[in-house]
Design a protein around this motif. Structure first.
Motif, mmCIF file in Angstrom:
data_model
loop_
_atom_site.group_PDB
_atom_site.id
_atom_site.type_symbol
_atom_site.label_atom_id
_atom_site.label_comp_id
_atom_site.label_asym_id
_atom_site.label_seq_id
_atom_site.Cartn_x
_atom_site.Cartn_y
_atom_site.Cartn_z
ATOM 1 N N SER A 109 18.242 -23.433 -31.000
ATOM 2 C CA SER A 109 19.385 -24.124 -31.604
ATOM 3 C C SER A 109 20.036 -25.076 -30.609
ATOM 4 C CB SER A 109 20.412 -23.106 -32.108
ATOM 5 O OG SER A 109 19.846 -22.268 -33.077
ATOM 6 N N GLU A 110 20.170 -24.632 -29.372
ATOM 7 C CA GLU A 110 20.736 -25.502 -28.332
ATOM 8 C C GLU A 110 19.836 -26.714 -28.092
ATOM 9 O OE1 GLU A 110 23.580 -25.605 -26.873
ATOM 10 O OE2 GLU A 110 24.411 -23.630 -27.281
ATOM 11 N N ALA A 111 18.520 -26.494 -28.119
ATOM 12 C CA ALA A 111 17.587 -27.611 -27.940
ATOM 13 C C ALA A 111 17.773 -28.637 -29.057
ATOM 14 C CB ALA A 111 16.142 -27.098 -27.914
ATOM 15 N N PHE A 112 17.940 -28.156 -30.288
ATOM 16 C CA PHE A 112 18.180 -29.071 -31.410
ATOM 17 C C PHE A 112 19.475 -29.854 -31.208
ATOM 18 C CE2 PHE A 112 20.375 -29.795 -35.472
ATOM 19 C CZ PHE A 112 19.509 -30.729 -36.028
ATOM 20 N N LEU A 113 20.533 -29.164 -30.804
ATOM 21 C CA LEU A 113 21.820 -29.841 -30.606
ATOM 22 C C LEU A 113 21.778 -30.816 -29.431
ATOM 23 C CD1 LEU A 113 24.302 -26.894 -31.258
ATOM 24 C CD2 LEU A 113 23.656 -28.747 -32.809
ATOM 25 N N GLY A 114 20.844 -30.644 -28.526
ATOM 26 C CA GLY A 114 20.723 -31.535 -27.375
ATOM 27 C C GLY A 114 19.921 -32.800 -27.648
ATOM 28 N N ILE A 115 19.320 -32.916 -28.828
ATOM 29 C CA ILE A 115 18.547 -34.121 -29.160
ATOM 30 C C ILE A 115 19.513 -35.282 -29.340
ATOM 31 C CG2 ILE A 115 17.014 -35.222 -30.844
ATOM 32 C CD1 ILE A 115 16.000 -32.390 -31.556
ATOM 33 N N PRO A 116 19.331 -36.368 -28.587
ATOM 34 C CA PRO A 116 20.245 -37.509 -28.695
ATOM 35 C C PRO A 116 20.337 -38.018 -30.139
ATOM 36 C CG PRO A 116 18.799 -37.775 -26.814
ATOM 37 C CD PRO A 116 18.302 -36.580 -27.581
ATOM 38 N N PRO A 155 30.954 -36.199 -25.894
ATOM 39 C CA PRO A 155 29.663 -36.752 -26.328
ATOM 40 C C PRO A 155 28.480 -36.622 -25.365
ATOM 41 C CG PRO A 155 31.431 -38.158 -27.049
ATOM 42 C CD PRO A 155 32.058 -37.091 -26.210
ATOM 43 N N VAL A 156 28.436 -37.306 -24.271
ATOM 44 C CA VAL A 156 27.241 -37.302 -23.415
ATOM 45 C C VAL A 156 27.160 -36.023 -22.591
ATOM 46 C CG1 VAL A 156 26.050 -38.501 -21.540
ATOM 47 C CG2 VAL A 156 27.176 -39.812 -23.345
ATOM 48 N N VAL A 157 28.285 -35.565 -22.100
ATOM 49 C CA VAL A 157 28.312 -34.341 -21.300
ATOM 50 C C VAL A 157 27.845 -33.159 -22.142
ATOM 51 C CG1 VAL A 157 29.795 -32.769 -19.982
ATOM 52 C CG2 VAL A 157 30.161 -35.228 -19.835
ATOM 53 N N GLY A 158 28.290 -33.107 -23.390
ATOM 54 C CA GLY A 158 27.878 -32.030 -24.290
ATOM 55 C C GLY A 158 26.377 -32.015 -24.515
ATOM 56 N N MET A 159 25.791 -33.199 -24.722
ATOM 57 C CA MET A 159 24.343 -33.293 -24.937
ATOM 58 C C MET A 159 23.588 -32.757 -23.722
ATOM 59 S SD MET A 159 21.960 -36.661 -25.467
ATOM 60 C CE MET A 159 22.216 -37.160 -23.772
ATOM 61 N N ILE A 160 24.015 -33.150 -22.541
ATOM 62 C CA ILE A 160 23.369 -32.689 -21.308
ATOM 63 C C ILE A 160 23.507 -31.175 -21.168
ATOM 64 C CG2 ILE A 160 23.466 -32.795 -18.782
ATOM 65 C CD1 ILE A 160 24.284 -35.793 -19.155
ATOM 66 N N GLY A 179 24.064 -34.723 -32.071
ATOM 67 C CA GLY A 179 25.448 -35.180 -32.176
ATOM 68 C C GLY A 179 25.851 -35.449 -33.611
ATOM 69 N N SER A 180 24.959 -36.053 -34.376
ATOM 70 C CA SER A 180 25.243 -36.321 -35.790
ATOM 71 C C SER A 180 25.419 -35.021 -36.565
ATOM 72 C CB SER A 180 24.108 -37.130 -36.417
ATOM 73 O OG SER A 180 24.004 -38.386 -35.806
ATOM 74 N N PHE A 181 24.586 -34.027 -36.244
ATOM 75 C CA PHE A 181 24.705 -32.733 -36.913
ATOM 76 C C PHE A 181 26.047 -32.083 -36.576
ATOM 77 C CE2 PHE A 181 24.094 -28.120 -37.082
ATOM 78 C CZ PHE A 181 23.724 -27.982 -38.414
ATOM 79 N N ILE A 182 26.433 -32.122 -35.317
ATOM 80 C CA ILE A 182 27.710 -31.533 -34.903
ATOM 81 C C ILE A 182 28.864 -32.230 -35.610
ATOM 82 C CG2 ILE A 182 29.303 -31.251 -32.951
ATOM 83 C CD1 ILE A 182 26.775 -30.775 -31.202
ATOM 84 N N LEU A 183 28.837 -33.557 -35.649
ATOM 85 C CA LEU A 183 29.904 -34.302 -36.321
ATOM 86 C C LEU A 183 29.914 -34.045 -37.826
ATOM 87 C CD1 LEU A 183 29.792 -37.711 -34.415
ATOM 88 C CD2 LEU A 183 31.513 -35.899 -34.238
#
Length: 96
Positions: free
Chosen positions: A14-21, A73-78, A25-29
């Motif tokens: 799940s974390e890997a999915f959320l980390g996809i640029p 945004p970017v920090v969260g993805m990383i 981010g679109s899913f989280i929003l």
């Protein structure tokens, strides 16, 4: 396979999915950051299960922190990517 190992695979994936640029981010929003709350709960459950099984809890703690930092945004993805790597490696190498 232990329950904590299964939960680490689930939360790591799940974390890997959320980390996809853009996609993560679109899913989280689209969930109004609800996905981060769900991930926090899953990491908390995994933490308690791993602790009860005398397993490694580092990835779960990192995931809980990432759930809070994920709003940036970017920090969260990383952080999602780093957390995914830690959890998936722990799940793959955990022999409990």
């Amino acid at each position: 396979m232990s329950l904590s190992r299964i939960m680490k695979w689930v939360t790591g994936g799940s974390e890997a999915f959320l980390g996809i640029p853009l996609i993560g981010g679109s899913f989280i929003l689209s969930t109004s950051w609800g996905a981060l709350l769900v991930m926090f709960i899953l990491h908390t459950v995994t933490l308690f299960i791993a602790r009860n099984e005398k397993g490694n809890i580092t990835g779960s703690i990192l995931g809980m922190v990432t759930s809070f930092i994920g709003v940036i945004p970017v920090v969260g993805m990383i952080m999602h990517i780093i957390t995914a790597i830690v959890l998936l490696i722990d799940a793959a190498t955990n022999k409990h």
